[in-house]
Scaffold this motif. Structure first.
Motif, PDB file in Angstrom:
ATOM      1  N   ALA A  55      10.172  37.047 -26.815  1.00  0.00           N
ATOM      2  CA  ALA A  55      10.273  38.497 -27.132  1.00  0.00           C
ATOM      3  C   ALA A  55      11.557  39.059 -26.858  1.00  0.00           C
ATOM      4  O   ALA A  55      12.406  38.455 -26.113  1.00  0.00           O
ATOM      5  CB  ALA A  55       9.205  39.242 -26.015  1.00  0.00           C
ATOM      6  N   THR A  56      12.270  39.818 -27.538  1.00  0.00           N
ATOM      7  CA  THR A  56      13.382  40.622 -27.694  1.00  0.00           C
ATOM      8  C   THR A  56      13.594  41.719 -27.094  1.00  0.00           C
ATOM      9  O   THR A  56      14.607  42.320 -26.682  1.00  0.00           O
ATOM     10  CB  THR A  56      14.154  40.602 -28.950  1.00  0.00           C
ATOM     11  N   PHE A  57      12.416  42.485 -26.911  1.00  0.00           N
ATOM     12  CA  PHE A  57      12.169  43.769 -26.267  1.00  0.00           C
ATOM     13  C   PHE A  57      11.151  43.675 -25.098  1.00  0.00           C
ATOM     14  O   PHE A  57      10.169  42.785 -25.125  1.00  0.00           O
ATOM     15  CB  PHE A  57      11.587  44.917 -27.191  1.00  0.00           C
ATOM     16  N   GLY A  58      11.383  44.503 -24.034  1.00  0.00           N
ATOM     17  CA  GLY A  58      10.385  44.610 -22.931  1.00  0.00           C
ATOM     18  C   GLY A  58      10.214  45.826 -22.677  1.00  0.00           C
ATOM     19  O   GLY A  58      10.795  46.949 -22.948  1.00  0.00           O
ATOM     20  N   ALA A 108      18.793  43.620 -19.289  1.00  0.00           N
ATOM     21  CA  ALA A 108      18.079  44.356 -20.539  1.00  0.00           C
ATOM     22  C   ALA A 108      18.632  45.844 -20.297  1.00  0.00           C
ATOM     23  O   ALA A 108      19.050  46.360 -19.368  1.00  0.00           O
ATOM     24  CB  ALA A 108      16.325  44.454 -20.214  1.00  0.00           C
ATOM     25  N   GLY A 109      18.664  46.308 -21.476  1.00  0.00           N
ATOM     26  CA  GLY A 109      18.822  47.905 -21.488  1.00  0.00           C
ATOM     27  C   GLY A 109      19.435  48.056 -22.978  1.00  0.00           C
ATOM     28  O   GLY A 109      19.782  47.263 -23.828  1.00  0.00           O
ATOM     29  N   SER A 110      19.484  49.397 -23.219  1.00  0.00           N
ATOM     30  CA  SER A 110      20.160  49.834 -24.553  1.00  0.00           C
ATOM     31  C   SER A 110      21.366  50.308 -24.350  1.00  0.00           C
ATOM     32  O   SER A 110      22.095  50.604 -25.429  1.00  0.00           O
ATOM     33  CB  SER A 110      19.203  50.981 -25.138  1.00  0.00           C
ATOM     34  N   GLY A 111      21.999  50.750 -23.164  1.00  0.00           N
ATOM     35  CA  GLY A 111      23.324  51.171 -23.106  1.00  0.00           C
ATOM     36  C   GLY A 111      23.441  52.680 -23.613  1.00  0.00           C
ATOM     37  O   GLY A 111      24.558  53.046 -23.800  1.00  0.00           O
ATOM     38  N   ASP A 112      22.397  53.364 -23.903  1.00  0.00           N
ATOM     39  CA  ASP A 112      22.507  54.403 -24.523  1.00  0.00           C
ATOM     40  C   ASP A 112      22.175  55.675 -23.610  1.00  0.00           C
ATOM     41  O   ASP A 112      21.826  56.976 -24.022  1.00  0.00           O
ATOM     42  CB  ASP A 112      21.408  54.778 -25.862  1.00  0.00           C
ATOM     43  N   GLY A 113      22.272  55.495 -22.479  1.00  0.00           N
ATOM     44  CA  GLY A 113      21.738  56.700 -21.472  1.00  0.00           C
ATOM     45  C   GLY A 113      20.629  56.632 -20.950  1.00  0.00           C
ATOM     46  O   GLY A 113      20.201  57.517 -20.405  1.00  0.00           O
ATOM     47  N   LYS A 128       5.154  41.444 -24.945  1.00  0.00           N
ATOM     48  CA  LYS A 128       3.949  41.406 -25.662  1.00  0.00           C
ATOM     49  C   LYS A 128       4.250  40.152 -26.627  1.00  0.00           C
ATOM     50  O   LYS A 128       5.257  40.180 -27.590  1.00  0.00           O
ATOM     51  CB  LYS A 128       3.488  42.440 -26.394  1.00  0.00           C
ATOM     52  N   VAL A 129       3.585  39.085 -26.674  1.00  0.00           N
ATOM     53  CA  VAL A 129       3.479  38.035 -27.462  1.00  0.00           C
ATOM     54  C   VAL A 129       2.363  37.619 -28.069  1.00  0.00           C
ATOM     55  O   VAL A 129       1.314  37.320 -27.206  1.00  0.00           O
ATOM     56  CB  VAL A 129       4.107  36.729 -26.829  1.00  0.00           C
ATOM     57  N   ASN A 130       2.400  37.507 -29.433  1.00  0.00           N
ATOM     58  CA  ASN A 130       0.966  37.368 -30.136  1.00  0.00           C
ATOM     59  C   ASN A 130      -0.140  38.143 -29.613  1.00  0.00           C
ATOM     60  O   ASN A 130      -1.035  37.794 -29.197  1.00  0.00           O
ATOM     61  CB  ASN A 130       0.631  35.864 -29.984  1.00  0.00           C
ATOM     62  N   GLY A 131       0.149  39.487 -29.117  1.00  0.00           N
ATOM     63  CA  GLY A 131      -1.201  40.476 -28.722  1.00  0.00           C
ATOM     64  C   GLY A 131      -1.305  40.269 -27.291  1.00  0.00           C
ATOM     65  O   GLY A 131      -2.228  41.081 -27.144  1.00  0.00           O
ATOM     66  N   VAL A 132      -0.543  39.508 -26.470  1.00  0.00           N
ATOM     67  CA  VAL A 132      -0.882  39.198 -25.018  1.00  0.00           C
ATOM     68  C   VAL A 132       0.459  39.866 -24.317  1.00  0.00           C
ATOM     69  O   VAL A 132       1.495  39.575 -24.503  1.00  0.00           O
ATOM     70  CB  VAL A 132      -1.065  37.576 -24.986  1.00  0.00           C
ATOM     71  N   PHE A 133       0.142  40.522 -23.181  1.00  0.00           N
ATOM     72  CA  PHE A 133       1.007  41.049 -22.318  1.00  0.00           C
ATOM     73  C   PHE A 133       1.308  39.942 -21.142  1.00  0.00           C
ATOM     74  O   PHE A 133       0.463  39.619 -20.599  1.00  0.00           O
ATOM     75  CB  PHE A 133       0.790  42.237 -21.767  1.00  0.00           C
ATOM     76  N   TYR A 134       2.718  39.742 -21.106  1.00  0.00           N
ATOM     77  CA  TYR A 134       3.198  38.981 -20.093  1.00  0.00           C
ATOM     78  C   TYR A 134       4.184  39.606 -19.041  1.00  0.00           C
ATOM     79  O   TYR A 134       4.926  40.402 -19.720  1.00  0.00           O
ATOM     80  CB  TYR A 134       3.746  37.465 -20.656  1.00  0.00           C
ATOM     81  N   LEU A 135       4.313  39.004 -17.981  1.00  0.00           N
ATOM     82  CA  LEU A 135       5.504  39.636 -16.954  1.00  0.00           C
ATOM     83  C   LEU A 135       6.661  38.647 -17.402  1.00  0.00           C
ATOM     84  O   LEU A 135       6.588  37.416 -17.082  1.00  0.00           O
ATOM     85  CB  LEU A 135       4.705  39.199 -15.478  1.00  0.00           C
ATOM     86  N   ARG A 136       7.508  39.278 -17.778  1.00  0.00           N
ATOM     87  CA  ARG A 136       9.160  38.719 -18.026  1.00  0.00           C
ATOM     88  C   ARG A 136       9.757  38.643 -16.861  1.00  0.00           C
ATOM     89  O   ARG A 136      10.640  37.877 -16.572  1.00  0.00           O
ATOM     90  CB  ARG A 136       9.699  39.162 -19.325  1.00  0.00           C
TER      91      ARG A 136
END
Length: 167
Positions: A55-58, A108-113, A128-136
């Motif tokens: 995943a690239t987003f959390g 992680a972060g967007s740096g946009d405030g 979320k990977v293939n519809g399943v939620f995981y603690l990253r």
């Protein structure tokens, strides 16, 4: 919010609050009783592969201070989607993040405030990977600017996969 007191707290042996490094910033709580699942309290899956999830987003859900630092939200948690970054991109974006990081963290972060802040620490970053939620990861630390959270920079998260054997 439901409150269930812990009967035991297991602090990772590498945690040292006297240092500026947040390596080992993870604890496990043994609760006195089971919690009731709600819309805000749900079980989470554990990633089984030795490689981080693709995943690239959390998503982080927390009660931390808002972007304007006005107050901690006590009644309703806030939700934010954050892009996950490589350590290299993290350190190039702001070299002072190196001192908060280790080989067992990620940024992680967007740096946009908009980002995590005081009151969010210890909360999970879920993917979320293939519809399943995981603690990253677990919200660990961020830089401070003008005595407040620097949401213009990335935040540091404990990479739970690096603590799988300890957990």
């Amino acid at each position: 919010r439901e409150t269930v007191p812990p009967i035991r707290i297991y602090v990772h042996p590498d945690w040292n609050p006297q240092t500026m490094s947040f390596d080992g910033d993870i604890s496990l709580l043994e609760l006195e009783q089971s919690v009731q699942f709600t819309v805000y309290i749900q079980p989470i899956c554990w990633w089984q592969s030795p490689v981080d999830p693709p995943a690239t987003f959390g998503t982080v859900v927390g009660y931390g201070k808002s972007e304007n630092e006005a107050k901690i939200h006590e009644n309703k948690p806030k939700v934010i989607q954050l892009p996950i970054h490589s350590q290299e991109k993290c350190f190039l974006s702001e070299p002072s993040l190196v001192k908060l990081s280790s080989t067992r963290t990620f940024c992680a972060g967007s740096g946009d405030g908009k980002g995590v802040c005081s009151g969010d620490s210890g909360g999970g970053l879920v993917v979320k990977v293939n519809g399943v939620f995981y603690l990253r990861g677990i919200v660990s630390s961020s830089l401070i600017k003008d005595y407040a959270c620097d949401v213009g920079n990335y935040a540091v998260f404990t990479n739970v996969l690096k603590y799988k054997e300890w957990i």
